[in-house]
Design a protein around this motif. Structure first.
Motif, PDB file in Angstrom:
ATOM      1  N   UNK A   9     -63.153  -7.954  47.904  1.00  0.00           N
ATOM      2  CA  UNK A   9     -63.006  -9.157  47.101  1.00  0.00           C
ATOM      3  C   UNK A   9     -61.716  -9.864  47.497  1.00  0.00           C
ATOM      4  N   UNK A  10     -61.737 -11.186  47.397  1.00  0.00           N
ATOM      5  CA  UNK A  10     -60.539 -11.994  47.630  1.00  0.00           C
ATOM      6  C   UNK A  10     -60.037 -12.494  46.279  1.00  0.00           C
ATOM      7  N   UNK A  11     -58.799 -12.139  45.962  1.00  0.00           N
ATOM      8  CA  UNK A  11     -58.244 -12.460  44.641  1.00  0.00           C
ATOM      9  C   UNK A  11     -56.966 -13.273  44.811  1.00  0.00           C
ATOM     10  N   UNK A  12     -56.892 -14.369  44.074  1.00  0.00           N
ATOM     11  CA  UNK A  12     -55.671 -15.191  44.031  1.00  0.00           C
ATOM     12  C   UNK A  12     -55.089 -15.112  42.621  1.00  0.00           C
ATOM     13  N   UNK A  13     -53.840 -14.698  42.520  1.00  0.00           N
ATOM     14  CA  UNK A  13     -53.195 -14.553  41.226  1.00  0.00           C
ATOM     15  C   UNK A  13     -52.619 -15.900  40.767  1.00  0.00           C
ATOM     16  N   UNK A  60     -50.359 -16.126  48.772  1.00  0.00           N
ATOM     17  CA  UNK A  60     -51.424 -15.556  49.622  1.00  0.00           C
ATOM     18  C   UNK A  60     -52.452 -14.870  48.732  1.00  0.00           C
ATOM     19  N   UNK A  61     -53.683 -14.838  49.227  1.00  0.00           N
ATOM     20  CA  UNK A  61     -54.736 -14.136  48.501  1.00  0.00           C
ATOM     21  C   UNK A  61     -54.694 -12.657  48.848  1.00  0.00           C
ATOM     22  N   UNK A  62     -55.191 -11.854  47.938  1.00  0.00           N
ATOM     23  CA  UNK A  62     -55.154 -10.408  48.094  1.00  0.00           C
ATOM     24  C   UNK A  62     -56.569  -9.895  48.345  1.00  0.00           C
ATOM     25  N   UNK A  63     -56.744  -9.090  49.376  1.00  0.00           N
ATOM     26  CA  UNK A  63     -58.044  -8.486  49.678  1.00  0.00           C
ATOM     27  C   UNK A  63     -58.094  -7.104  49.041  1.00  0.00           C
ATOM     28  N   UNK A  67     -64.922  -2.198  43.673  1.00  0.00           N
ATOM     29  CA  UNK A  67     -64.804  -1.031  42.814  1.00  0.00           C
ATOM     30  C   UNK A  67     -63.389  -0.542  42.621  1.00  0.00           C
ATOM     31  N   UNK A  68     -62.399  -1.216  43.225  1.00  0.00           N
ATOM     32  CA  UNK A  68     -61.010  -0.773  43.103  1.00  0.00           C
ATOM     33  C   UNK A  68     -60.415  -1.222  41.770  1.00  0.00           C
ATOM     34  N   UNK A 120     -65.055 -14.537  45.612  1.00  0.00           N
ATOM     35  CA  UNK A 120     -63.682 -15.042  45.634  1.00  0.00           C
ATOM     36  C   UNK A 120     -63.265 -15.289  44.191  1.00  0.00           C
ATOM     37  N   UNK A 121     -62.215 -14.610  43.778  1.00  0.00           N
ATOM     38  CA  UNK A 121     -61.813 -14.641  42.378  1.00  0.00           C
ATOM     39  C   UNK A 121     -60.437 -15.289  42.221  1.00  0.00           C
ATOM     40  N   UNK A 122     -60.242 -15.843  41.044  1.00  0.00           N
ATOM     41  CA  UNK A 122     -58.914 -16.314  40.668  1.00  0.00           C
ATOM     42  C   UNK A 122     -58.498 -15.560  39.407  1.00  0.00           C
ATOM     43  N   UNK A 123     -57.430 -14.796  39.523  1.00  0.00           N
ATOM     44  CA  UNK A 123     -56.933 -14.009  38.403  1.00  0.00           C
ATOM     45  C   UNK A 123     -55.963 -14.872  37.603  1.00  0.00           C
ATOM     46  N   UNK A 124     -56.358 -15.291  36.385  1.00  0.00           N
ATOM     47  CA  UNK A 124     -55.580 -16.245  35.588  1.00  0.00           C
ATOM     48  C   UNK A 124     -54.972 -15.520  34.389  1.00  0.00           C
ATOM     49  N   UNK A 125     -53.636 -15.451  34.341  1.00  0.00           N
ATOM     50  CA  UNK A 125     -52.923 -14.829  33.231  1.00  0.00           C
ATOM     51  C   UNK A 125     -52.248 -15.908  32.390  1.00  0.00           C
TER      52      UNK A 125
END
Length: 884
Positions: A9-13, A60-63, A67-68, A120-125
């Motif tokens: 998965x590609x995650x952008x915080x 940068x995006x995180x790979x 399941x992690x 492709x996900x965006x992690x929104x806090x």
């Protein structure tokens, strides 16, 4: 066989956080190697800009394999701002740079990604230190518009700020304030919306305030934010709603940005009354939290609190100038160093022939004992605390052995118990303890601060009582304090010796008004303190300390001879009639000398209008030449040459260049249009009738549109009554970029206002002394003031241009009316736009004035000499001795 993940998965915080300052960075640090493996220096950096602030996005995006599950936190990297000083990002300024990594104070955040759903996900806090998160699939859903904080100063609703998206509203129409808590509140659960749709602000208090009782919800469902007014909880601003029903998001910036942004539009928040550190033992907590303990041993039924009538005292909500609360330097060494720098400045400004000659005091060997119910920085509700602390500093610097005594309202740091005394009062014996802290100012000069400890002083609601009421045992509390203060010089051995009997007591306001009475009838009648003298200083005659005489008998409660002291304590009250004890009146009648905080105020209080029923006693003291007015001084930190809080330091020689730089920085910081040709008018004070808001608020539209073509700007800073706060907000909304409504108070911003404004507005209905008008003149800002009290003494008017141009320092007006103010504003603003040579001449005149304490202390030393060398005002032998 275990499942082997193949997809990633590609995650952008992304994080919404307004708690950073220019020069600081935001990082994502966690268990994943690309997140630094919990090492901040190797963490994933985040960025923002003026358009997206306060939303931070990872560079940068995180790979992450399917399941992690990883753990992470956000970290503020403050290292870059350590040596920045004053910097800017759009309109923000760094006022208090820090130098450390600041971690979120919550449990580790967790991110778990599903199997075989490569996306492709965006992690929104939602906020720094705020639990809760949203994981957004960018491939299948639209980008979510988040509420954002305006990068502009002033107070503005987000729906009126250009380029900013509207906050998402729940069905109730009230903005979700879950995102508003600061990092310190992160340990608390997120607020939930009750049925009313209004967020429960109980959960918005800081973690350190968690010990305080939680506010309860009335029938309206709106929490009473007054219960959050402790010193720790006051840092968390509470949002209010404008008429549109949308929360003013500009006000939701964290408490750590309070030095840069206007504080919350929460005018009902009270002034902090006392500095209460956290308790260390359960015993201390119990004694400090007693609601209203009665006087031990007294036989009188004392209610827990007494509601106040219009002419009664005890209400802690005094209309004090906020500058009285804003001293930024309290450390003894810093104060002594600043005085040394100030002396050097005087050496530079004046030639040998022009240097002021100090008064040659003749009684420097007389110990001075300052007695006050408030003492900065430990306890304060207004100017009394500041002035009492200044007495301690200034008399010590002059060479007196100095003691400053105040009640101990909480556990103060670096204080040591050095003695105790048993006081007979109210039908019993009461033990008080004395705690000591010594401030050394060099060359053998020091002030010994003494704090009287007794459980009756430790009250959670404030120094004098809860808002709108006073404690029912205040007479006992301050009679006990006055007796303990008179015992202190006799029983406390400090540096190997006691102060002794030959001292001068300086009593301040009604709380210590009974001390001269005890000195006369309890001590001198028994040949103790025979050579001692007392001064009574009146800071505000509107507060007098009136109590019902039949309820508190002079003999059995106060332990004074009623046939002698009864007449001195006698007062009148519209509710109690002649069955009244008046503490301030007693002090005026029995003290050897009476002082007020300005010469004009000493004249005003001799009139029926200004004397509040005591004009007869004051007139009699004036006839004896024992009533004198001395203007308060200002502390050394109010100097543009050394002020660290302004954009550019300046002196008389470069005042125009310095003020131009300070004006530009102030306009940028508060979101005003940057234009040196605008006449910038400032107001700093409590938002109430007494401060003259009824005069100038109706004139704002005229000033902005008609007066000199509307080439004017205005900054209004203060807090107080809701109605005035609402009008301030509406005025800013009508005149964006030209009016800044700063509903709150920040002493740093006050320094910047006085350096950057052209005019200071101070149209107070009455003002015993006033300090901002004197601060302003030191910075070349000309005050427009109502000619009353100390304002009349400290501001010299331009009544005739030919005659007064060499002496004028401001624009006083006579008569408390909008028309009088309007006339003087016309003169001041016209002169700014059309007669700059005369305007600059008046600025020069103002900066040449000397309002600092050393000059005022010359007058105090003269009064000390006259008091110690003259006959005592009263003799203690008998009633016949003093009345025939």
């Amino acid at each position: 066989m275990a499942f082997q993940p193949t997809a990633e998965h590609t995650v952008t915080f992304s994080l919404q956080s307004a708690e950073t300052q220019p020069g600081e960075a935001m990082l994502v640090v966690g268990s994943h190697p690309e997140l630094g493996a919990w090492v901040p220096a190797d963490g994933l950096k985040m960025t923002t800009d003026e358009e997206t602030y306060p939303v931070w996005t990872a560079t940068a995006s995180l790979s992450i394999p399917e399941g992690s599950e990883i753990e992470y936190k956000y970290v503020r990297d403050c290292m870059d701002s350590r040596d920045i000083g004053v910097a800017s990002l759009k309109t923000r300024q760094v006022l208090h740079p820090r130098g450390e990594y600041d971690w979120e104070e919550i449990e580790n955040r967790k991110l778990a990604l599903p199997y075989r759903k490569e996306k492709t996900w965006k992690k929104m806090d939602d906020g720094f230190g705020v639990p809760g998160t949203r994981l957004q699939n960018l491939e299948s859903s639209a980008k979510i518009s988040q509420p954002m904080l305006s990068p502009y100063g002033g107070i503005a609703a987000v729906n009126q700020a250009a380029k900013l998206p509207q906050p998402t509203l729940p069905s109730s129409g009230i903005a979700d304030v879950n995102q508003l808590s600061s990092a310190k509140a992160a340990k608390l659960p997120q607020p939930t919306l009750p049925s009313s749709g209004i967020a429960d602000v109980n959960q918005l208090s800081s973690a350190k305030a968690a010990k305080l009782p939680q506010p309860t919800l009335p029938s309206s469902g709106i929490a009473d934010v007054k219960q959050l007014s402790s010193e720790k909880a006051a840092k968390l601003p509470q949002p209010t709603l404008p008429s549109g029903g949308i929360a003013d998001v500009n006000q939701l910036s964290s408490a750590k940005l309070s030095g840069t942004f206007p504080q919350l539009r929460n005018p009902s928040e009270e002034i902090p009354e006392t500095k209460i550190p956290s308790e260390t033992t359960s015993e201390k907590r119990e004694s400090a939290s007693e609601d209203t303990p009665h006087a031990p041993g007294d036989t009188v039924n004392i209610p827990s609190a007494v509601s106040l009538q219009n002419d009664q005292v005890g209400d802690p909500l005094r209309c004090a100038s906020f500058s009285c609360l804003g001293q930024l330097i309290n450390d003894a060494e810093e104060m002594a160093d600043l005085r040394s720098k100030k002396e050097e400045e005087w050496q530079c400004e004046f030639s040998c022939e022009e240097k002021p000659v100090r008064y040659g005091a003749r009684h420097l060997n007389t110990p001075i004992v300052i007695v006050s119910s408030e003492m900065n920085p430990w306890s304060k509700t207004g100017g009394l605390a500041m002035i009492a602390a200044s007495y301690g500093f200034e008399f010590a610097l002059r060479g007196h052995r100095t003691m400053a005594i105040s009640p101990m309202y909480a556990d103060y740091e670096k204080c040591k118990c050095i003695g105790s005394a048993t006081i007979e009062l109210a039908g019993g014996h009461h033990e008080v303890r004395y705690f000591h802290q010594r401030h050394v100012y060099g060359e053998g000069k020091a002030c010994d601060y003494i704090f009287v400890d007794h459980h009756c002083f430790r009250r959670a609601e404030g120094i004098y009582g809860p808002p709108g009421a006073e404690y029912g045992d205040n007479l006992f509390r301050f009679a006990l304090f006055s007796l303990a203060a008179t015992e202190a010089p006799l029983v406390l051995e400090i540096n190997g010796s006691i102060f002794g009997q030959d001292v001068l007591f300086i009593c301040n306001d009604w709380q210590t008004g009974i001390l001269p009475v005890y000195l006369l009838y309890k001590y001198k009648m028994h040949n103790v303190y025979t050579n001692a003298r007392s001064m009574m200083v009146i800071h505000n005659i509107g507060y007098q300390g009136k109590y019902q005489r039949s309820k508190y008998p002079v003999d059995s409660f106060l332990y004074l001879p009623p046939n002698l002291a009864g007449n001195d304590l006698q007062g009148e009250d519209m509710h109690m009639g002649n069955d009244c004890i008046n503490l301030l009146a007693a002090g005026i009648r029995t003290a050897d000398r009476v002082l007020t905080v300005s010469p004009n105020y000493a004249i005003e209080i001799q009139s029926p209008e200004g004397g509040h029923g005591l004009h007869g006693d004051l007139t009699a003291r004036a006839r004896e030449n024992r009533l004198v007015g001395i203007l308060n001084g200002i502390s050394d930190e109010w100097s543009p040459a050394v002020d660290p809080h302004i954009a550019k330091n300046f002196r008389l020689s470069d005042v125009q260049e310095g003020k131009r730089a300070c004006k530009e920085a102030l306009q940028k910081a508060l979101g005003l249009n940057t234009d040196p040709n605008m006449c910038l008018i400032g107001f700093c004070g409590r938002l109430c009738y007494q401060k003259g808001l009824s005069l100038f608020m109706p004139l704002i539209d005229w000033i902005m549109k008609d007066l000199e073509g509307g080439r004017n700007q205005m900054i209004i800073m203060g807090k107080g009554e809701d109605e005035w706060a609402k009008q301030v907000s509406e005025a800013e909304g009508r005149h964006r970029g030209r009016v800044c409504g700063y509903v709150g108070f920040d002493p740093v911003v006050e320094h910047q206002m006085l350096a950057g404004c052209d005019l200071l507005l101070m149209p107070s209905q009455y003002e015993p002394c006033g300090l901002p008008q004197m601060y302003a003149q030191m910075y070349g800002t000309l005050p427009v003031v109502h000619e009353t009290g100390g304002l009349k003494d400290s501001v010299r008017g331009l009544w005739d241009e030919g005659r007064d141009q060499d002496t004028a320092t401001g624009f006083p007006f006579c008569g408390f009316s909008s028309d009088s103010l309007k006339q003087r504003l016309c003169q001041a603003i016209w002169m700014f736009h059309h007669n700059q040579p005369l305007f600059k001449k008046m600025q020069s005149n103002a900066m040449k004035l000397d309002h600092y304490w050393p000059t005022r202390m010359d007058e105090y030393e003269e009064q000390v000499d006259m008091t110690m060398e003259g006959w005592p005002h009263r003799k203690p032998e008998s009633w016949w001795t003093n009345h025939f």
